[in-house]
Motif scaffolding. Sequence first.
Motif, PDB file in Angstrom:
ATOM      1  N   LYS A 167      -4.730   6.763  -7.791  1.00 53.42           N
ATOM      2  CA  LYS A 167      -4.387   5.864  -8.882  1.00 53.42           C
ATOM      3  C   LYS A 167      -2.913   5.998  -9.291  1.00 53.42           C
ATOM      4  CE  LYS A 167      -5.205   4.917 -13.654  1.00 53.42           C
ATOM      5  NZ  LYS A 167      -5.639   5.499 -14.914  1.00 53.42           N
ATOM      6  N   SER A 168      -2.455   7.239  -9.436  1.00 55.38           N
ATOM      7  CA  SER A 168      -1.074   7.405  -9.898  1.00 55.38           C
ATOM      8  C   SER A 168      -0.096   6.896  -8.843  1.00 55.38           C
ATOM      9  CB  SER A 168      -0.793   8.860 -10.248  1.00 55.38           C
ATOM     10  OG  SER A 168      -0.879   9.653  -9.101  1.00 55.38           O
ATOM     11  N   SER A 169      -0.464   7.009  -7.572  1.00 55.08           N
ATOM     12  CA  SER A 169       0.397   6.467  -6.524  1.00 55.08           C
ATOM     13  C   SER A 169       0.400   4.939  -6.531  1.00 55.08           C
ATOM     14  CB  SER A 169      -0.079   6.949  -5.155  1.00 55.08           C
ATOM     15  OG  SER A 169       0.792   7.919  -4.656  1.00 55.08           O
ATOM     16  N   LEU A 170      -0.764   4.361  -6.718  1.00 55.06           N
ATOM     17  CA  LEU A 170      -0.856   2.891  -6.755  1.00 55.06           C
ATOM     18  C   LEU A 170      -0.018   2.334  -7.891  1.00 55.06           C
ATOM     19  CD1 LEU A 170      -4.657   2.124  -6.204  1.00 55.06           C
ATOM     20  CD2 LEU A 170      -2.780   1.675  -4.637  1.00 55.06           C
ATOM     21  N   GLU A 171      -0.060   3.036  -9.026  1.00 58.02           N
ATOM     22  CA  GLU A 171       0.695   2.562 -10.186  1.00 58.02           C
ATOM     23  C   GLU A 171       2.189   2.559  -9.925  1.00 58.02           C
ATOM     24  OE1 GLU A 171      -0.760   5.158 -13.187  1.00 58.02           O
ATOM     25  OE2 GLU A 171      -2.368   3.782 -13.786  1.00 58.02           O
ATOM     26  N   SER A 172       2.629   3.457  -9.038  1.00 52.92           N
ATOM     27  CA  SER A 172       4.067   3.542  -8.803  1.00 52.92           C
ATOM     28  C   SER A 172       4.547   2.569  -7.725  1.00 52.92           C
ATOM     29  CB  SER A 172       4.450   4.973  -8.428  1.00 52.92           C
ATOM     30  OG  SER A 172       3.933   5.279  -7.166  1.00 52.92           O
ATOM     31  N   VAL A 173       3.624   1.853  -7.079  1.00 51.38           N
ATOM     32  CA  VAL A 173       4.056   0.867  -6.076  1.00 51.38           C
ATOM     33  C   VAL A 173       4.616  -0.367  -6.801  1.00 51.38           C
ATOM     34  CG1 VAL A 173       3.319  -0.666  -4.220  1.00 51.38           C
ATOM     35  CG2 VAL A 173       2.417   1.650  -4.334  1.00 51.38           C
ATOM     36  N   ASP A 174       5.816  -0.749  -6.431  1.00 55.96           N
ATOM     37  CA  ASP A 174       6.505  -1.873  -7.046  1.00 55.96           C
ATOM     38  C   ASP A 174       5.747  -3.181  -6.761  1.00 55.96           C
ATOM     39  OD1 ASP A 174       8.232  -3.762  -7.933  1.00 55.96           O
ATOM     40  OD2 ASP A 174       9.936  -3.131  -6.699  1.00 55.96           O
ATOM     41  N   LEU A 175       5.306  -3.841  -7.819  1.00 55.12           N
ATOM     42  CA  LEU A 175       4.534  -5.073  -7.629  1.00 55.12           C
ATOM     43  C   LEU A 175       5.364  -6.172  -6.974  1.00 55.12           C
ATOM     44  CD1 LEU A 175       2.432  -5.230 -10.918  1.00 55.12           C
ATOM     45  CD2 LEU A 175       1.696  -4.511  -8.645  1.00 55.12           C
ATOM     46  N   ASN A 176       6.685  -6.105  -7.141  1.00 55.82           N
ATOM     47  CA  ASN A 176       7.559  -7.088  -6.481  1.00 55.82           C
ATOM     48  C   ASN A 176       7.376  -7.078  -4.976  1.00 55.82           C
ATOM     49  OD1 ASN A 176       9.011  -8.480  -8.400  1.00 55.82           O
ATOM     50  ND2 ASN A 176      10.378  -6.745  -8.759  1.00 55.82           N
ATOM     51  N   LEU A 177       7.168  -5.866  -4.425  1.00 53.61           N
ATOM     52  CA  LEU A 177       7.003  -5.762  -2.978  1.00 53.61           C
ATOM     53  C   LEU A 177       5.763  -6.529  -2.534  1.00 53.61           C
ATOM     54  CD1 LEU A 177       7.778  -1.968  -2.473  1.00 53.61           C
ATOM     55  CD2 LEU A 177       9.325  -3.898  -2.196  1.00 53.61           C
ATOM     56  N   GLU A 178       4.690  -6.379  -3.301  1.00 51.38           N
ATOM     57  CA  GLU A 178       3.455  -7.074  -2.957  1.00 51.38           C
ATOM     58  C   GLU A 178       3.645  -8.582  -3.091  1.00 51.38           C
ATOM     59  OE1 GLU A 178       0.290  -5.459  -5.294  1.00 51.38           O
ATOM     60  OE2 GLU A 178       0.554  -3.444  -4.473  1.00 51.38           O
ATOM     61  N   GLN A 179       4.386  -8.971  -4.116  1.00 48.33           N
ATOM     62  CA  GLN A 179       4.583 -10.406  -4.324  1.00 48.33           C
ATOM     63  C   GLN A 179       5.412 -11.018  -3.200  1.00 48.33           C
ATOM     64  OE1 GLN A 179       5.665 -11.231  -8.469  1.00 48.33           O
ATOM     65  NE2 GLN A 179       3.465 -11.365  -8.701  1.00 48.33           N
TER      66      GLN A 179
END
Lengths: 220, 230
Positions: A106-118
């Motif tokens: 969870k803590s790793s997922l939270e740190s993934v930049d949502l811009n990258l996914e977008q």
Amino acid sequence: MDLAPIWLSIRVSIIAVGVVFIVGTGLAVVLQRYSFRGRTIIEALVMLPLVLPPTVAGFFLLLLLGKNGPLGRLLNYFGIQIIFSWWAATIASMVVALPLMYQGVKSSLESVDLNLEQVARTLGAGEARVLRTITLPLSWPGIVSGVVMAFTRSLGEFGATLMVAGNIPGKTQTIPVAVYSFASSGDMAGAGYMVMILVAVSFSLVFAVSAWRRKFIRWY
Amino acid sequence: MLRVQFETRLTNFILKTDIVAENKILVLFGPSGSGKSTILKMIAGLAMPQNGLIKLNGRILFSSADRIKVKPQFRNIGFVPQDYALFPHLTVKDNVGYGIVRKINPGDYESRILQMLETVRIAHLKDRFPKQLSGGEAQRVALARALITEPALLLLDEPLSALDADLKLELQEELYGLQKQWNIPFVLVTHDYREVERLEAGRARLTMADEVHKFTFSETDRPKVNTLKL
């Protein structure tokens, strides 16, 4: 020296972590990315074994898996008795290890930049591809440390294991249970061997993952 | 041609947009926090307006009246966000190749990437990771990654603001060249009027009246042609 507790602990922990890895990662992805009714309740339930005494977790497992418990009765119908088998020790390990796996991912997922996914979506990637090629690879440090924390926690599980699996030498006696058993019967040398092995394995794993993590972070 | 006409309520104001982008550079400018980036996200499908219409080359991408919401992965729109959002775990080559399908012929895939990298003059950086790139280099990778998919429209969020003055001029000229080459609308957002002046571009100016922020072509900002002075 009797090596049975060591092999048993390793077998229990590997199976428990195998299950916890899939369930914990799946739960973290679902609970972190999607909002739905009851999300907070599920998360609280997953995290609860982390703060409860293991004997309380063991008590609930006993109610669930015991002869008169809902799951125990069902399994009994098929001639399977879980309580006081090494499977019970494995289930106890899963319950106490799950919060650590979940929290790591969870803590790793939270740190993934949502811009990258977008951006990945604008490049034509569907949700599954985004998860597989962007989100999970970038969450790798949390997944690995979750696995290690879950594994070492599982190796050291005592309270819940004793409640549901008991202390049957060669059958359900894991390392921590053996330490308790040996020490209380005055066999300090026997207990000491077990302690040394447990500490050595846990320390090397935690040390290795910390060193690896530092290296991984430097890469990016 | 891109047609964007919508109205949506944001936290502090209502955002109204009425713009048309032809096959040239269209600059949206207004102060930070006025909703410029939000417009780009809505065009890309990463956010949804409350009501309105977004149409690209005759294809409806969003329509509140017809309940059409095309997902971003099916819009065929290139998007270069402000911080470039390069994938940190992939090399330049893999970043640029992300949006194209690795077809049966892997040689073709490779050569398409290399050709694209050469177009933006960064072929020598193909095996680097994003962390090893300068701002201008990262910008070019982001451009290459978006353009290689042959998008019908390219959106750029503050593409020049993070670069120093010399690089700004260089990339400005390059954007101009790329737009000519691809011949699709480039919609560019900026808060700095000086960035706009030098680009041969149409412009949509932001007008802010209390509660409403409105992006539209005003009389003085009708798309016009400026000569590129460098």
